[in-house]
Design a protein around this motif. Structure first.
Motif, PDB file in Angstrom:
ATOM      1  N   VAL A   1      30.394 -16.453 -12.566  1.00 46.89           N
ATOM      2  CA  VAL A   1      29.941 -16.911 -13.877  1.00 46.89           C
ATOM      3  C   VAL A   1      29.196 -18.234 -13.800  1.00 46.89           C
ATOM      4  CG1 VAL A   1      30.675 -17.579 -16.193  1.00 46.89           C
ATOM      5  CG2 VAL A   1      31.821 -15.687 -15.032  1.00 46.89           C
ATOM      6  N   THR A   2      29.801 -19.227 -13.145  1.00 48.05           N
ATOM      7  CA  THR A   2      29.189 -20.555 -13.111  1.00 48.05           C
ATOM      8  C   THR A   2      28.079 -20.662 -12.076  1.00 48.05           C
ATOM      9  OG1 THR A   2      30.710 -21.460 -11.448  1.00 48.05           O
ATOM     10  CG2 THR A   2      31.421 -21.551 -13.757  1.00 48.05           C
ATOM     11  N   GLY A   3      28.116 -19.817 -11.052  1.00 52.60           N
ATOM     12  CA  GLY A   3      27.108 -19.889 -10.000  1.00 52.60           C
ATOM     13  C   GLY A   3      27.297 -21.046  -9.053  1.00 52.60           C
ATOM     14  N   LYS A   4      28.500 -21.626  -9.066  1.00 50.11           N
ATOM     15  CA  LYS A   4      28.811 -22.748  -8.177  1.00 50.11           C
ATOM     16  C   LYS A   4      29.832 -22.314  -7.133  1.00 50.11           C
ATOM     17  CE  LYS A   4      27.996 -26.155 -11.826  1.00 50.11           C
ATOM     18  NZ  LYS A   4      28.596 -27.254 -12.636  1.00 50.11           N
ATOM     19  N   PRO A   5      29.895 -23.012  -5.991  1.00 46.72           N
ATOM     20  CA  PRO A   5      30.840 -22.626  -4.934  1.00 46.72           C
ATOM     21  C   PRO A   5      32.291 -22.730  -5.393  1.00 46.72           C
ATOM     22  CG  PRO A   5      29.163 -24.096  -4.065  1.00 46.72           C
ATOM     23  CD  PRO A   5      29.007 -24.108  -5.551  1.00 46.72           C
ATOM     24  N   ASP A   6      33.110 -21.805  -4.931  1.00 45.39           N
ATOM     25  CA  ASP A   6      34.543 -21.808  -5.221  1.00 45.39           C
ATOM     26  C   ASP A   6      35.343 -22.552  -4.156  1.00 45.39           C
ATOM     27  OD1 ASP A   6      34.719 -20.555  -7.678  1.00 45.39           O
ATOM     28  OD2 ASP A   6      34.797 -18.537  -6.833  1.00 45.39           O
ATOM     29  N   ILE A   7      34.659 -23.102  -3.172  1.00 44.63           N
ATOM     30  CA  ILE A   7      35.303 -23.893  -2.128  1.00 44.63           C
ATOM     31  C   ILE A   7      34.532 -25.197  -1.981  1.00 44.63           C
ATOM     32  CG2 ILE A   7      36.267 -21.934  -0.853  1.00 44.63           C
ATOM     33  CD1 ILE A   7      33.889 -22.071   1.033  1.00 44.63           C
ATOM     34  N   PRO A   8      35.117 -26.212  -1.353  1.00 41.20           N
ATOM     35  CA  PRO A   8      34.396 -27.482  -1.182  1.00 41.20           C
ATOM     36  C   PRO A   8      33.052 -27.283  -0.477  1.00 41.20           C
ATOM     37  CG  PRO A   8      36.707 -27.747  -0.615  1.00 41.20           C
ATOM     38  CD  PRO A   8      36.496 -26.279  -0.812  1.00 41.20           C
TER      39      PRO A   8
ATOM     40  N   GLU B   1      19.078 -26.774 -13.926  1.00 36.89           N
ATOM     41  CA  GLU B   1      19.558 -27.610 -15.022  1.00 36.89           C
ATOM     42  C   GLU B   1      19.115 -29.051 -14.788  1.00 36.89           C
ATOM     43  OE1 GLU B   1      23.740 -27.121 -14.844  1.00 36.89           O
ATOM     44  OE2 GLU B   1      23.751 -25.259 -15.969  1.00 36.89           O
ATOM     45  N   ARG B   2      18.806 -29.743 -15.891  1.00 37.34           N
ATOM     46  CA  ARG B   2      18.437 -31.156 -15.787  1.00 37.34           C
ATOM     47  C   ARG B   2      19.547 -32.021 -16.367  1.00 37.34           C
ATOM     48  NH1 ARG B   2      13.547 -32.590 -14.139  1.00 37.34           N
ATOM     49  NH2 ARG B   2      11.934 -31.000 -13.998  1.00 37.34           N
ATOM     50  N   HIS B   3      19.870 -33.083 -15.671  1.00 36.03           N
ATOM     51  CA  HIS B   3      20.884 -34.023 -16.116  1.00 36.03           C
ATOM     52  C   HIS B   3      20.234 -35.377 -16.363  1.00 36.03           C
ATOM     53  CE1 HIS B   3      24.168 -31.268 -15.314  1.00 36.03           C
ATOM     54  NE2 HIS B   3      23.576 -30.983 -14.166  1.00 36.03           N
ATOM     55  N   LEU B   4      20.390 -35.892 -17.567  1.00 37.60           N
ATOM     56  CA  LEU B   4      19.837 -37.193 -17.954  1.00 37.60           C
ATOM     57  C   LEU B   4      18.316 -37.220 -17.797  1.00 37.60           C
ATOM     58  CD1 LEU B   4      22.468 -39.534 -16.225  1.00 37.60           C
ATOM     59  CD2 LEU B   4      22.465 -38.689 -18.586  1.00 37.60           C
ATOM     60  N   GLY B   5      17.731 -36.040 -17.786  1.00 40.29           N
ATOM     61  CA  GLY B   5      16.289 -35.939 -17.680  1.00 40.29           C
ATOM     62  C   GLY B   5      15.738 -36.285 -16.317  1.00 40.29           C
ATOM     63  N   LEU B   6      16.601 -36.544 -15.373  1.00 43.49           N
ATOM     64  CA  LEU B   6      16.145 -37.000 -14.059  1.00 43.49           C
ATOM     65  C   LEU B   6      16.566 -36.080 -12.927  1.00 43.49           C
ATOM     66  CD1 LEU B   6      16.920 -40.820 -14.414  1.00 43.49           C
ATOM     67  CD2 LEU B   6      14.695 -39.702 -14.632  1.00 43.49           C
ATOM     68  N   PHE B   7      17.840 -35.707 -12.894  1.00 39.83           N
ATOM     69  CA  PHE B   7      18.359 -34.953 -11.768  1.00 39.83           C
ATOM     70  C   PHE B   7      18.425 -33.459 -12.109  1.00 39.83           C
ATOM     71  CE2 PHE B   7      19.259 -38.679  -9.446  1.00 39.83           C
ATOM     72  CZ  PHE B   7      19.716 -39.621 -10.345  1.00 39.83           C
ATOM     73  N   ARG B   8      18.073 -32.669 -11.150  1.00 36.65           N
ATOM     74  CA  ARG B   8      18.039 -31.231 -11.358  1.00 36.65           C
ATOM     75  C   ARG B   8      19.093 -30.556 -10.491  1.00 36.65           C
ATOM     76  NH1 ARG B   8      14.657 -26.727  -9.639  1.00 36.65           N
ATOM     77  NH2 ARG B   8      14.346 -25.281 -11.368  1.00 36.65           N
TER      78      ARG B   8
END
Length: 276
Positions: free
Chosen positions: A25-32, A119-126
């Motif tokens: 769902v999130t598309g992020k790793p489930d492990i470190p 995704e953009r965070h604070l308009g700077l980081f993607r």
């Protein structure tokens, strides 16, 4: 072979591992992240070994001279191009990195298995994540692994490793918590593995050999289980799995020994840094 099993068999080991290690769902790793990158590097070595492009000669990884068709041509050329061979652990440390993870993700995105979401965070980081788009390949992988783990633990004969300088560490668990949004689909998939997909475990590469008359999992599934075990992901995907069976399947497999050694060094370094 059904359609889902066919899709799973088309994935190479880095793709299969990364797909299973990513939250649907999130598309992020489930492990470190460090465990993800290190194990992915081991998966690259395991894939090249599986297609006979490289082999372990003594303590060094060397190219065989074969030229199989592979998505990992860049990594294969890197190994071929070294004037001096390196140990598996050295290659894991050289191959692990954000660029390799990104490239494998993008390969699956181009096939419609995952979706590239920026995704953009604070308009700077993607930030980029890769939620699942087609569940069929993952469902087939889970089905094959579940079938392999349900086999009798006594069917495997542990190879003699008395002359091997490395030691097998089959059950290393990696610290880290799974994302709370993990799809329920992983635990809902069930069904028998397609018996026609079974192959003999590749001999002579440190993987356990099946005793005569037994049905061993195919070499690709065995290697994937070993990688999942080394990363600590196997117990998260299959909390009810027989760890004895998993340990026997992943026993003394040289790519995952390298992964476990590298992860151990990373954890030691982190502990030492925390104590400063």
């Amino acid at each position: 072979m059904n359609a889902e099993t066919s899709k799973a068999s088309e994935l190479n080991l880095p793709q299969a591992f990364l797909l299973l290690a990513t939250n649907d769902v999130t598309g992020k790793p489930d492990i470190p992240v460090f465990a993800l990158r290190t194990t992915l590097a081991g998966a690259i070595l395991a894939e090249l070994d599986l297609i006979d492009a490289i082999e372990l000669q003594g303590k060094q990884v060397k190219a065989t001279g074969a030229s199989p068709e592979t998505d990992l041509q860049h990594e294969l050329e890197l190994i071929r191009g070294k004037s001096r061979p390196h140990t598996p652990k050295r290659w894991v440390s050289m191959l692990e990195g954000r660029a390799e993870v990104q490239r494998i993700y993008e390969g699956m995105a181009s096939r419609g298995i995952v979706e590239h979401v920026g995704e953009r965070h604070l308009g700077l980081f993607r930030a980029v994540r890769y939620p699942e788009k087609d569940h069929a390949p993952e469902a087939a992988l889970l089905e094959k692994i579940r079938a392999a783990l349900s086999g009798p633990p006594s069917n495997l004969e542990v190879p003699d490793t008395s002359t091997d300088a490395g030691t097998a560490v089959a059950g290393t668990a990696v610290a880290g918590t799974a994302d709370a949004g993990t799809s329920d689909a992983r635990t809902a998939d069930a069904g028998p593995a397609d018996a026609t997909a079974a192959e003999s475990t590749k001999p002579g590469d440190g993987a356990p050999a099946a005793k005569p008359g037994s049905e061993a999992p195919d070499a690709r599934t065995t290697a994937l289980i070993a990688l999942l075990q080394a990363s600590g992901l196997l117990v998260k995907l299959f909390p009810e799995a027989d760890l004895t069976r998993a340990n026997e399947l992943s026993w003394d497999y040289w790519p995952t020994r390298a992964v476990e050694d590298e992860l151990r060094m990373i954890r030691i370094a982190e502990q030492e840094a925390a104590n400063l």
